[in-house]
Scaffold this motif. Structure first.
Motif, PDB file in Angstrom:
ATOM      1  N   ARG A  16       0.836  -1.205   0.000  1.00 21.11           N
ATOM      2  CA  ARG A  16       0.000   0.000   0.000  1.00 21.11           C
ATOM      3  C   ARG A  16       0.871   1.256   0.000  1.00 21.11           C
ATOM      4  NH1 ARG A  16      -1.978  -4.747   0.367  1.00 21.11           N
ATOM      5  NH2 ARG A  16      -4.199  -4.983   0.649  1.00 21.11           N
ATOM      6  N   LEU A  17       2.045   1.188   0.614  1.00 19.96           N
ATOM      7  CA  LEU A  17       2.985   2.312   0.518  1.00 19.96           C
ATOM      8  C   LEU A  17       3.472   2.468  -0.923  1.00 19.96           C
ATOM      9  CD1 LEU A  17       4.966   1.844   3.846  1.00 19.96           C
ATOM     10  CD2 LEU A  17       3.429   3.752   3.283  1.00 19.96           C
ATOM     11  N   VAL A  55       2.274  11.731   5.611  1.00 19.82           N
ATOM     12  CA  VAL A  55       2.982  11.442   6.868  1.00 19.82           C
ATOM     13  C   VAL A  55       2.136  10.543   7.762  1.00 19.82           C
ATOM     14  CG1 VAL A  55       3.790  12.476   9.034  1.00 19.82           C
ATOM     15  CG2 VAL A  55       4.405  13.517   6.867  1.00 19.82           C
ATOM     16  N   PHE A  56       0.866  10.882   7.934  1.00 20.85           N
ATOM     17  CA  PHE A  56       0.004  10.088   8.816  1.00 20.85           C
ATOM     18  C   PHE A  56      -0.190   8.669   8.282  1.00 20.85           C
ATOM     19  CE2 PHE A  56      -2.364  13.949  10.834  1.00 20.85           C
ATOM     20  CZ  PHE A  56      -1.199  14.304  11.485  1.00 20.85           C
ATOM     21  N   ALA A  57      -0.249   8.520   6.950  1.00 24.57           N
ATOM     22  CA  ALA A  57      -0.331   7.174   6.373  1.00 24.57           C
ATOM     23  C   ALA A  57       0.945   6.401   6.688  1.00 24.57           C
ATOM     24  CB  ALA A  57      -0.569   7.250   4.870  1.00 24.57           C
ATOM     25  N   CYS A  58       2.088   7.053   6.610  1.00 21.67           N
ATOM     26  CA  CYS A  58       3.366   6.387   6.920  1.00 21.67           C
ATOM     27  C   CYS A  58       3.489   6.054   8.408  1.00 21.67           C
ATOM     28  CB  CYS A  58       4.544   7.267   6.494  1.00 21.67           C
ATOM     29  SG  CYS A  58       4.791   7.373   4.720  1.00 21.67           S
ATOM     30  N   ASN A  59       2.921   6.890   9.266  1.00 21.74           N
ATOM     31  CA  ASN A  59       3.049   6.659  10.713  1.00 21.74           C
ATOM     32  C   ASN A  59       2.437   5.338  11.161  1.00 21.74           C
ATOM     33  OD1 ASN A  59       4.518   8.948  11.345  1.00 21.74           O
ATOM     34  ND2 ASN A  59       2.703  10.165  11.822  1.00 21.74           N
ATOM     35  N   PHE A 132      -6.829  -0.181  15.269  1.00 22.32           N
ATOM     36  CA  PHE A 132      -6.281   1.170  15.359  1.00 22.32           C
ATOM     37  C   PHE A 132      -5.448   1.533  14.130  1.00 22.32           C
ATOM     38  CE2 PHE A 132      -3.229   4.398  16.709  1.00 22.32           C
ATOM     39  CZ  PHE A 132      -4.062   5.335  17.304  1.00 22.32           C
ATOM     40  N   LEU A 133      -4.408   0.748  13.872  1.00 25.40           N
ATOM     41  CA  LEU A 133      -3.494   1.103  12.784  1.00 25.40           C
ATOM     42  C   LEU A 133      -4.126   0.994  11.402  1.00 25.40           C
ATOM     43  CD1 LEU A 133      -0.145  -0.510  13.995  1.00 25.40           C
ATOM     44  CD2 LEU A 133      -0.838   1.884  14.151  1.00 25.40           C
ATOM     45  N   MET A 134      -4.750  -0.138  11.090  1.00 23.31           N
ATOM     46  CA  MET A 134      -5.315  -0.327   9.749  1.00 23.31           C
ATOM     47  C   MET A 134      -6.401   0.702   9.415  1.00 23.31           C
ATOM     48  SD  MET A 134      -3.880  -2.429   7.762  1.00 23.31           S
ATOM     49  CE  MET A 134      -2.768  -3.809   7.773  1.00 23.31           C
ATOM     50  N   PRO A 135      -7.374   0.940  10.308  1.00 22.82           N
ATOM     51  CA  PRO A 135      -8.371   1.959   9.967  1.00 22.82           C
ATOM     52  C   PRO A 135      -7.742   3.341   9.753  1.00 22.82           C
ATOM     53  CG  PRO A 135      -9.159   0.615  11.772  1.00 22.82           C
ATOM     54  CD  PRO A 135      -7.722   0.236  11.551  1.00 22.82           C
ATOM     55  N   ASN A 136      -6.775   3.701  10.600  1.00 20.34           N
ATOM     56  CA  ASN A 136      -6.100   4.990  10.425  1.00 20.34           C
ATOM     57  C   ASN A 136      -5.311   5.024   9.121  1.00 20.34           C
ATOM     58  OD1 ASN A 136      -6.404   7.003  12.658  1.00 20.34           O
ATOM     59  ND2 ASN A 136      -5.989   5.172  13.866  1.00 20.34           N
ATOM     60  N   PHE A 137      -4.628   3.919   8.831  1.00 17.78           N
ATOM     61  CA  PHE A 137      -3.830   3.842   7.605  1.00 17.78           C
ATOM     62  C   PHE A 137      -4.706   4.062   6.374  1.00 17.78           C
ATOM     63  CE2 PHE A 137      -1.767   1.085   4.312  1.00 17.78           C
ATOM     64  CZ  PHE A 137      -0.620   1.849   4.136  1.00 17.78           C
ATOM     65  N   TYR A 138      -5.800   3.320   6.277  1.00 20.78           N
ATOM     66  CA  TYR A 138      -6.664   3.452   5.112  1.00 20.78           C
ATOM     67  C   TYR A 138      -7.389   4.797   5.078  1.00 20.78           C
ATOM     68  CZ  TYR A 138      -5.721  -1.232   3.473  1.00 20.78           C
ATOM     69  OH  TYR A 138      -5.095  -2.344   2.973  1.00 20.78           O
ATOM     70  N   PHE A 139      -7.704   5.361   6.223  1.00 22.06           N
ATOM     71  CA  PHE A 139      -8.319   6.684   6.260  1.00 22.06           C
ATOM     72  C   PHE A 139      -7.400   7.709   5.598  1.00 22.06           C
ATOM     73  CE2 PHE A 139      -8.750  10.869   8.139  1.00 22.06           C
ATOM     74  CZ  PHE A 139     -10.097  11.128   7.965  1.00 22.06           C
ATOM     75  N   MET A 141      -4.741   7.125   3.631  1.00 22.86           N
ATOM     76  CA  MET A 141      -4.507   6.762   2.227  1.00 22.86           C
ATOM     77  C   MET A 141      -5.675   7.265   1.363  1.00 22.86           C
ATOM     78  SD  MET A 141      -1.824   4.595   1.335  1.00 22.86           S
ATOM     79  CE  MET A 141      -2.557   3.766  -0.053  1.00 22.86           C
ATOM     80  N   THR A 142      -6.880   7.014   1.830  1.00 20.14           N
ATOM     81  CA  THR A 142      -8.065   7.420   1.075  1.00 20.14           C
ATOM     82  C   THR A 142      -8.178   8.933   1.006  1.00 20.14           C
ATOM     83  OG1 THR A 142      -9.187   5.382   1.718  1.00 20.14           O
ATOM     84  CG2 THR A 142     -10.590   7.186   0.950  1.00 20.14           C
ATOM     85  N   THR A 143      -7.868   9.603   2.097  1.00 19.16           N
ATOM     86  CA  THR A 143      -7.931  11.066   2.095  1.00 19.16           C
ATOM     87  C   THR A 143      -6.907  11.643   1.119  1.00 19.16           C
ATOM     88  OG1 THR A 143      -8.743  11.063   4.368  1.00 19.16           O
ATOM     89  CG2 THR A 143      -7.829  13.134   3.540  1.00 19.16           C
ATOM     90  N   ALA A 144      -5.701  11.085   1.094  1.00 14.90           N
ATOM     91  CA  ALA A 144      -4.691  11.535   0.132  1.00 14.90           C
ATOM     92  C   ALA A 144      -5.196  11.316  -1.297  1.00 14.90           C
ATOM     93  CB  ALA A 144      -3.369  10.803   0.366  1.00 14.90           C
ATOM     94  N   TYR A 145      -5.755  10.145  -1.551  1.00 13.87           N
ATOM     95  CA  TYR A 145      -6.333   9.826  -2.864  1.00 13.87           C
ATOM     96  C   TYR A 145      -7.429  10.836  -3.222  1.00 13.87           C
ATOM     97  CZ  TYR A 145      -9.210   7.294  -6.262  1.00 13.87           C
ATOM     98  OH  TYR A 145      -9.951   6.946  -7.364  1.00 13.87           O
TER      99      TYR A 145
END
Length: 174
Positions: A16-17, A55-59, A132-139, A141-145
């Motif tokens: 996903r990165l 940055v938040f997606a990478c975190n 925690f991590l997966m929902p934040n990660f996809y949030f 990623m989707t927001t960047a998209y």
């Protein structure tokens, strides 16, 4: 014992990165010399800009790796001033992910997640990842998209779901 779950999570985050990096390349192609302007674009005034979404997606995968390595969460600085810096965050996060070599039992350990203002969560490592991590990660990623789409970058679901390309098959007529 082989760490199948941790390896699977490493692969999910890493692929996903790669998608995030692909989206940056498409933004660069679309905006040309003015590409750095995308870093400050946001969906709504009270939301973080595109660069911070990166940055938040990478975190999320970064903190997964640190958790597996027995280290405290350590977020990247939220201000991104160039696409090269954004790419560097993606690359360093992938490198950190690749450094994980721990047993799956690590995911059963209870983790304390500091949320700030005296708030915290206590979750098993697996709940930390799943809830925690997966929902934040996809949030993020989707927001960047979504920011890229809003700014006219010609991207679609295919660009967001690049991780499926290795599994793509074509039914021949023969």
């Amino acid at each position: 014992m082989e760490s199948q779950k941790i390896k699977a999570l490493q692969n999910i985050f890493s692929s996903r990165l790669d998608t995030l990096s692909h989206l940056l390349t498409l933004a660069e192609t679309h905006f040309g010399d003015d590409v750095e302007s995308i870093l400050q674009c946001r969906i709504a005034p009270d939301m973080f800009p595109f660069g911070t979404q990166i940055v938040f997606a990478c975190n999320q995968p970064r903190n997964f790796a640190l958790c597996c390595l027995g280290q405290s969460a350590n977020n990247l600085p939220p201000d991104v001033t160039s696409l090269n810096q954004a790419r560097g965050h993606i690359s360093s996060t992938k490198d950190l992910l690749a450094s994980i070599n721990v047993p799956d039992a690590t995911l059963s350990e209870i983790k304390r997640i500091e949320l700030g203002q005296g708030l915290y969560l206590e979750l098993s490592g697996l709940s930390y990842v799943d809830d925690f991590l997966m929902p934040n990660f996809y949030f993020h990623m989707t927001t960047a998209y979504d920011i890229l789409r809003m700014e006219g970058v010609p991207i679609g679901k295919r660009d967001f779901m690049m991780h499926l390309i290795p599994f793509l098959k074509h039914q021949s007529d023969t």
